[in-house]
Motif scaffolding. Sequence first.
Motif, PDB file in Angstrom:
ATOM      1  N   LEU A  30      -1.216   8.828  -8.726  1.00  0.00           N
ATOM      2  CA  LEU A  30       0.080   8.469  -8.913  1.00  0.00           C
ATOM      3  C   LEU A  30       0.627   7.954  -7.681  1.00  0.00           C
ATOM      4  N   VAL A  31       0.243   8.607  -6.436  1.00  0.00           N
ATOM      5  CA  VAL A  31       0.945   7.728  -5.178  1.00  0.00           C
ATOM      6  C   VAL A  31       0.179   6.440  -5.006  1.00  0.00           C
ATOM      7  N   LEU A  32      -1.084   6.197  -5.427  1.00  0.00           N
ATOM      8  CA  LEU A  32      -1.688   4.687  -5.414  1.00  0.00           C
ATOM      9  C   LEU A  32      -0.898   4.029  -6.251  1.00  0.00           C
ATOM     10  N   LEU A  33      -0.175   4.166  -7.360  1.00  0.00           N
ATOM     11  CA  LEU A  33       0.172   3.363  -8.299  1.00  0.00           C
ATOM     12  C   LEU A  33       1.836   2.949  -7.861  1.00  0.00           C
ATOM     13  N   VAL A  34       2.342   4.073  -7.338  1.00  0.00           N
ATOM     14  CA  VAL A  34       3.601   4.014  -6.947  1.00  0.00           C
ATOM     15  C   VAL A  34       3.676   3.104  -5.649  1.00  0.00           C
ATOM     16  N   ILE A  81      -1.719   9.141   3.569  1.00  0.00           N
ATOM     17  CA  ILE A  81      -1.801  10.301   2.257  1.00  0.00           C
ATOM     18  C   ILE A  81      -2.944   9.876   1.208  1.00  0.00           C
ATOM     19  N   LEU A  82      -3.289   8.998   0.939  1.00  0.00           N
ATOM     20  CA  LEU A  82      -4.282   8.521   0.161  1.00  0.00           C
ATOM     21  C   LEU A  82      -5.574   9.007   0.639  1.00  0.00           C
ATOM     22  N   ILE A 174      -1.598  22.982  14.172  1.00  0.00           N
ATOM     23  CA  ILE A 174      -1.597  22.738  12.763  1.00  0.00           C
ATOM     24  C   ILE A 174      -0.265  22.299  12.130  1.00  0.00           C
ATOM     25  N   ILE A 175      -0.287  21.141  11.457  1.00  0.00           N
ATOM     26  CA  ILE A 175       1.013  20.621  10.780  1.00  0.00           C
ATOM     27  C   ILE A 175       0.802  20.879   9.437  1.00  0.00           C
ATOM     28  N   PRO A 176       1.757  21.785   8.640  1.00  0.00           N
ATOM     29  CA  PRO A 176       1.906  22.214   7.343  1.00  0.00           C
ATOM     30  C   PRO A 176       2.603  21.066   6.598  1.00  0.00           C
ATOM     31  N   HIS A 177       2.086  19.590   6.782  1.00  0.00           N
ATOM     32  CA  HIS A 177       2.841  18.602   6.123  1.00  0.00           C
ATOM     33  C   HIS A 177       1.534  17.587   5.832  1.00  0.00           C
ATOM     34  N   PHE A 178       1.979  16.438   5.324  1.00  0.00           N
ATOM     35  CA  PHE A 178       1.253  15.396   5.067  1.00  0.00           C
ATOM     36  C   PHE A 178       1.393  14.109   6.001  1.00  0.00           C
ATOM     37  N   LEU A 179       2.342  14.355   6.762  1.00  0.00           N
ATOM     38  CA  LEU A 179       2.525  13.311   7.802  1.00  0.00           C
ATOM     39  C   LEU A 179       3.172  13.966   9.164  1.00  0.00           C
ATOM     40  N   CYS A 180       3.002  13.019  10.320  1.00  0.00           N
ATOM     41  CA  CYS A 180       3.785  13.890  11.549  1.00  0.00           C
ATOM     42  C   CYS A 180       5.203  13.420  11.494  1.00  0.00           C
ATOM     43  N   ASP A 181       5.871  14.383  10.923  1.00  0.00           N
ATOM     44  CA  ASP A 181       7.320  14.193  10.807  1.00  0.00           C
ATOM     45  C   ASP A 181       7.903  14.760  12.098  1.00  0.00           C
ATOM     46  N   ILE A 182       9.081  14.496  12.636  1.00  0.00           N
ATOM     47  CA  ILE A 182       9.658  15.141  13.722  1.00  0.00           C
ATOM     48  C   ILE A 182       9.722  16.575  13.596  1.00  0.00           C
ATOM     49  N   LEU A 183      10.288  17.394  12.367  1.00  0.00           N
ATOM     50  CA  LEU A 183      10.491  18.704  12.580  1.00  0.00           C
ATOM     51  C   LEU A 183       9.282  19.477  12.302  1.00  0.00           C
TER      52      LEU A 183
END
Length: 311
Positions: A30-34, A81-82, A174-183
């Motif tokens: 789905l992410v790849l298609l988008v 992400i992929l 450990i970042i509970p996310h899929f990217l290095c976002d600020i928060l």
Amino acid sequence: MAEENQTSITEFLLLGFSDLRTLQGPLFWLVLLVYLITLLGNSLIIFLTKASPVLHSPMYFFLRHLSIVELLYTTDIVPRILADLTSSHPQTIPFWSCAAQMYFFIVLGISECCLLTAMAYDRYAAICQPLHYSTLMNQRACTAMVGTSWIMGIITATTHSSLIFTLPFPRRPIIPHFLCDILPVLRLASAGKHRSEISVMTATVVFIMIPFSLIVTSYARILGAILAMASTQSRRKVFSTCSSHLLVVSLFFGTASITYIRPRAGSSVTTDRILSLFYTVVTPMLNPIIYTLRNKEVTVALKHMMRRWVP
């Protein structure tokens, strides 16, 4: 356990979607298609606004740069992400790769806020100040607005990144996310993060609330001008040129406001990831679709190009 400062940290652990193993396969496709649709759609907008003489106006000049920002924005996020979705285990990201991802994420996000504000001003000048439009929105002014958007993004990203990535982090961050976002990254800091939190809140007000307020003010003036028009056809034509931008603004600022302004107590890892997935993956795909389907000039230019290329 004693905590070490950032000089001894070489990597972060991104949890990504490792807790949703049964959904990782479908989510990957789905992410790849988008992502592919995003690349195609924004590249098409860039090409059309450059190649078609009909689209050589300030509005499409800003739209072209918005598409450039969207392309870079998703490319900063989606490939990672992929890659993570191909593994059932959390993946590590090097310290400086995480810093670079956040830096470009901030640059492009702030630049998009400023560009959307410039596009709102362009519509205000075209509809409410038609006699002065060519003076207000000449090529030099448009170039200055785009340049300022990038400069503001670079200054903000440099400030935030230098503040956040010089904070002390725990031994195994450990970042509970899929990217290095600020928060999510900021919440890992063990000490000295108060200054960075103030900086983030200030930037949120300056680059989300103030631009959104300016956009709302511009469209309030535009609405007044539309209602003052005697011709229904004129009203419909003017509204159609603004509706696409309004929809894009609502999507972008809506998700950004919910993500960065809502109280921390009301947030959760799942909610954060869903919102982030929407504004980093879905919104950049929707923008070119919205502008193509709801804008007659872009549609006409696309049909003209297809007639030239397809026998």
